[in-house]
Design a protein around this motif. Structure first.
Motif, PDB file in Angstrom:
ATOM      1  N   GLY A 351       0.770  -1.239   0.000  1.00  0.00           N
ATOM      2  CA  GLY A 351       0.000   0.000   0.000  1.00  0.00           C
ATOM      3  C   GLY A 351       0.796   1.281   0.000  1.00  0.00           C
ATOM      4  O   GLY A 351       0.221   2.358   0.067  1.00  0.00           O
ATOM      5  N   THR A 602       0.958   6.739  10.014  1.00  0.00           N
ATOM      6  CA  THR A 602      -0.006   6.125   9.095  1.00  0.00           C
ATOM      7  C   THR A 602      -0.458   4.780   9.631  1.00  0.00           C
ATOM      8  O   THR A 602       0.348   3.985  10.129  1.00  0.00           O
ATOM      9  CB  THR A 602       0.624   5.941   7.702  1.00  0.00           C
ATOM     10  N   THR A 604      -2.049   1.172   8.635  1.00  0.00           N
ATOM     11  CA  THR A 604      -2.258   0.292   7.476  1.00  0.00           C
ATOM     12  C   THR A 604      -3.024  -0.949   7.915  1.00  0.00           C
ATOM     13  O   THR A 604      -2.584  -1.674   8.807  1.00  0.00           O
ATOM     14  CB  THR A 604      -0.920  -0.124   6.843  1.00  0.00           C
ATOM     15  N   VAL A 631      -4.639   3.624   5.613  1.00  0.00           N
ATOM     16  CA  VAL A 631      -4.573   2.847   4.375  1.00  0.00           C
ATOM     17  C   VAL A 631      -5.286   1.523   4.618  1.00  0.00           C
ATOM     18  O   VAL A 631      -4.947   0.796   5.552  1.00  0.00           O
ATOM     19  CB  VAL A 631      -3.116   2.587   3.937  1.00  0.00           C
ATOM     20  N   HIS A 640      -6.643   4.959   0.309  1.00  0.00           N
ATOM     21  CA  HIS A 640      -5.847   5.880   1.121  1.00  0.00           C
ATOM     22  C   HIS A 640      -6.778   6.978   1.632  1.00  0.00           C
ATOM     23  O   HIS A 640      -7.189   7.864   0.878  1.00  0.00           O
ATOM     24  CB  HIS A 640      -4.704   6.480   0.298  1.00  0.00           C
TER      25      HIS A 640
END
Length: 652
Positions: A351, A602, A604, A631, A640
């Protein structure tokens, strides 16, 4: 006599001095020593010329060659080979034409040079012009024929050879195997042994490669016995071949036995063990092998990186992938096309498209795999599949039509079922369900379940039960136990409130022993995979996760979120439907990440099924509330989420 002995001793001293500097990459010191020699002979000139060529300094080599007071055939041959090693075929041809005298080495060097540059017709012509051909010349031409797929010519030349050595036989065995004629290569090996010719380690490695290719366990075991008997067990390439053979035959424990017989320092052996574990699904072990080889100071090569990054992809372990990326940078291999391609795929599959694109731009010499990897994030898919898939996921109906018509018109032999499935998906997502169905009916190939599933999925999206029922019938005729068909049709009925039809399908699934794949989401934290099912309370941090989701639920309502109850596919009260939606697996995974990862980092999340519309809407708002990028990789694509919007533009 005394003077001659002194001259010979001086030459010997200078010779060793030059060799020592050149071997240790000290070409400037070698030249300084050379310039101090009072009257260097042709041997010392040749050593210095060869040193320059090995360092790629072909112009310095040529200048020194032209300064030689006397040039013998050996010096001409060294200069000729140096030009070819440095990639200058034109200069080599000029030198070859100027040679006052040529011996068989001169001719063979030039034949090898033409083969090296893919000029097989020139090599063939020169070979037949040779006044004298020794066995090395014959072997070079046979090897060249095999390299360029001219198998029959190689066999013919082998049969014409006036005399053969073990290299001739080995070239035949390896060449036949590499060209898909493994059984014939075994016959050649048996014939060779029958003539009493003792195989070398290279010969046995070639036969083992053939056994690995066709999974001939019986012959491979015999060859292993032969290896032990002759005394080649310690040979590094034999070890690598044995490991590959046992790994291909799914005897992974035997690969470890072979590897553990001695401490190996050769990267080829380590790479064989790493790759073998990966081929057998033991990706964690493959990563450990890579770690062990680094700790022992064995430097990985391109093949090692390709294999270990493939294991990272299979494990979706981006943290490990980043560590391996760092090693590649330190070794100066990050711009290598093979390593670069694998890194592009690894980051794409996990990703991180920004890093994938950055690596793609840095690859020195991109090949078609590089472009395919960047387009589809998977080097096993062809370019047009990636383009059509991109059109599908971006809602580009007209561009999809253009690409599909292009390949249908100009490359009809390359149109495969996956292209039709992509085009059906493009039309279906665009609401052109009847057109998609008509495309399937007029296909030159027989549609498989993948093509019909693309249509059925679109029917679910557009709530078209009539076309969906026809698509489901086609799928179940092809695959009576296809759970996806039952689930998609059941979900369509549920969203339309047709609960009796839902019930009927569930009974049919139960009677047929068909099990629906449960929705599952997971997050990697410090190399550990944390999995969640919808409504799951088994995780050690469940209490804190649910507390965070409850808090988010209140915030979502402040941002105007209203649950889309049609995505709760159960015949229950509205309040219960809302609760079920709030604790879908992807939301639990996000809740876990929020309480275990650093603020601002971030998040994921991986998911085995397509993210539902309600969760998609909620996660957009969550990304805005918590001010973090989220993500989510579902079965359809990467999403995203940033500041209240998604990269898919609500089209997936």
């Amino acid at each position: 006599m005394g003077f001659m002995n002194y001259a010979n001793q001086s030459t010997l001293i200078y010779k060793h001095g030059l060799y020592n500097h050149i071997k240790n990459q000290r070409i400037d010191l070698a030249r300084k020593l050379f310039d101090e020699i009072p009257s260097p002979n042709s041997l010392l000139y040749t050593i210095m010329i060869t040193g320059y060529a090995q360092k790629g300094k072909i112009n310095d080599a040529l200048n020194l060659f032209e300064q030689m007071p006397v040039r013998d055939t050996i010096s001409w041959n060294s200069m000729l080979k140096g030009c070819l090693d440095c990639g200058n075929l034109c200069m080599a041809e000029t030198l070859f034409d100027k040679m006052p005298e040529r011996n068989v080495v001169s001719w063979t060097t030039m034949v090898n040079g033409y083969l090296q540059f893919g000029r097989i017709d020139k090599a063939e012509s020169l070979f037949y012009q040779m006044p004298v051909r020794d066995v090395a010349a014959w072997n070079a031409m046979i090897h060249g024929y095999f390299c360029y797929g001219r198998v029959e010519d190689a066999i013919r030349l082998f049969d014409e050879m006036p005399c053969r050595n073990v290299i001739s036989w080995t070239s035949m065995i390896g060449g036949l195997d590499c060209n898909g004629k493994t059984d014939e290569s075994f016959l050649v090996f048996k014939k060779m042994v029958g003539y009493g010719i003792l195989p070398t380690a290279t010969t046995l490695a070639c036969v083992l490669a053939g056994c690995a290719n066709v999974l001939d366990l019986y012959l491979g075991l015999q060859i292993h016995g032969c290896v032990i008997k002759i005394g080649f067990s310690s040979d590094e390439f034999i070890c690598a071949s044995l490991i590959t053979f046992y790994a291909n035959c799914k005897l992974i424990e035997d690969t470890s036995k072979v590897f553990n017989e001695k401490l190996h320092e050769n990267v080829v052996v380590w790479t064989a063990l790493l790759t073998g574990n990966g081929l057998n699904g033991k990706h964690e072990t493959a990563l450990k092998v890579f770690s062990d080889m680094i700790n022992l100071g064995v430097l990985p090569n391109q093949s090692t990186f390709v294999s270990v990054l493939n294991s990272c992809i299979k494990l979706e372990a981006i943290d490990h992938g980043k560590e391996i990326h760092t090693v590649a940078i330190k070794l100066g291999l990050v711009n290598d096309v093979f390593v670069g391609n694998s890194l592009v795929v690894m980051y794409s599959e996990c990703g991180n498209v920004i890093d994938a694109a950055a690596i793609f731009r840095k690859i020195d010499e991109k090949n078609i795999v590089s472009w395919n990897s960047m387009i589809v994030g998977n080097p096993d898919e062809i370019t047009f599949t990636g383009l059509l898939s991109a059109c599908s996921h971006s809602g580009m109906l007209q561009k999809g039509r253009y690409f599909f018509e292009y390949i249908s018109r100009y490359k009809p032999n390359e149109v495969k079922l996956q292209h039709f499935a992509c085009m059906v998906d493009i039309l279906g997502r665009g609401g052109k369900l009847e057109e998609a169905e008509e495309l399937i009916k007029n296909m030159p190939l027989k549609a498989n379940s993948m093509v019909w599933l693309a249509l059925l999925s679109s029917c679910r999206m557009h709530s078209n039960a009539e076309v969906a029922e026809r698509a489901a019938k086609e799928i179940l005729d092809l695959e009576p136990h296809c759970s996806a068909a039952y689930v998609l049709l059941s979900n369509l009925y549920a969203s339309a409130g047709r609960w009796s039809d839902v019930s009927r399908l569930r009974v049919k699934m139960k009677q047929g022993g068909i099990v629906k794949q449960p929705g599952c989401s997971w997050v990697y934290l410090k190399g550990t995979r944390h999995e969640f099912l919808s409504g799951d309370r088994s995780h050690p941090l469940s209490e804190k996760i649910y507390e965070r989701l409850d808090w988010l639920g209140g915030k979502l309502k402040e941002f105007g979120y209203c649950p889309e109850r049609s995505y709760s596919l159960h015949d229950v009260e509205d309040e219960q439907k809302e609760e079920m939606l709030s604790f879908h697996s992807e939301r639990l995974a996000i809740g876990f990440a929020l309480i275990t990862t650093a603020e601002g980092s971030t998040i994921t999340v991986m998911k085995n099924l397509r993210v539902c519309g309600d969760c998609h809407h909620a996660i957009k708002l969550i990304s805005k509330i918590v001010r973090r990028e989220i993500v989510v990789r579902d079965s359809s694509r990467f999403h995203h989420f940033r500041s209240g919007s998604c990269s898919c533009r609500d089209y997936w």
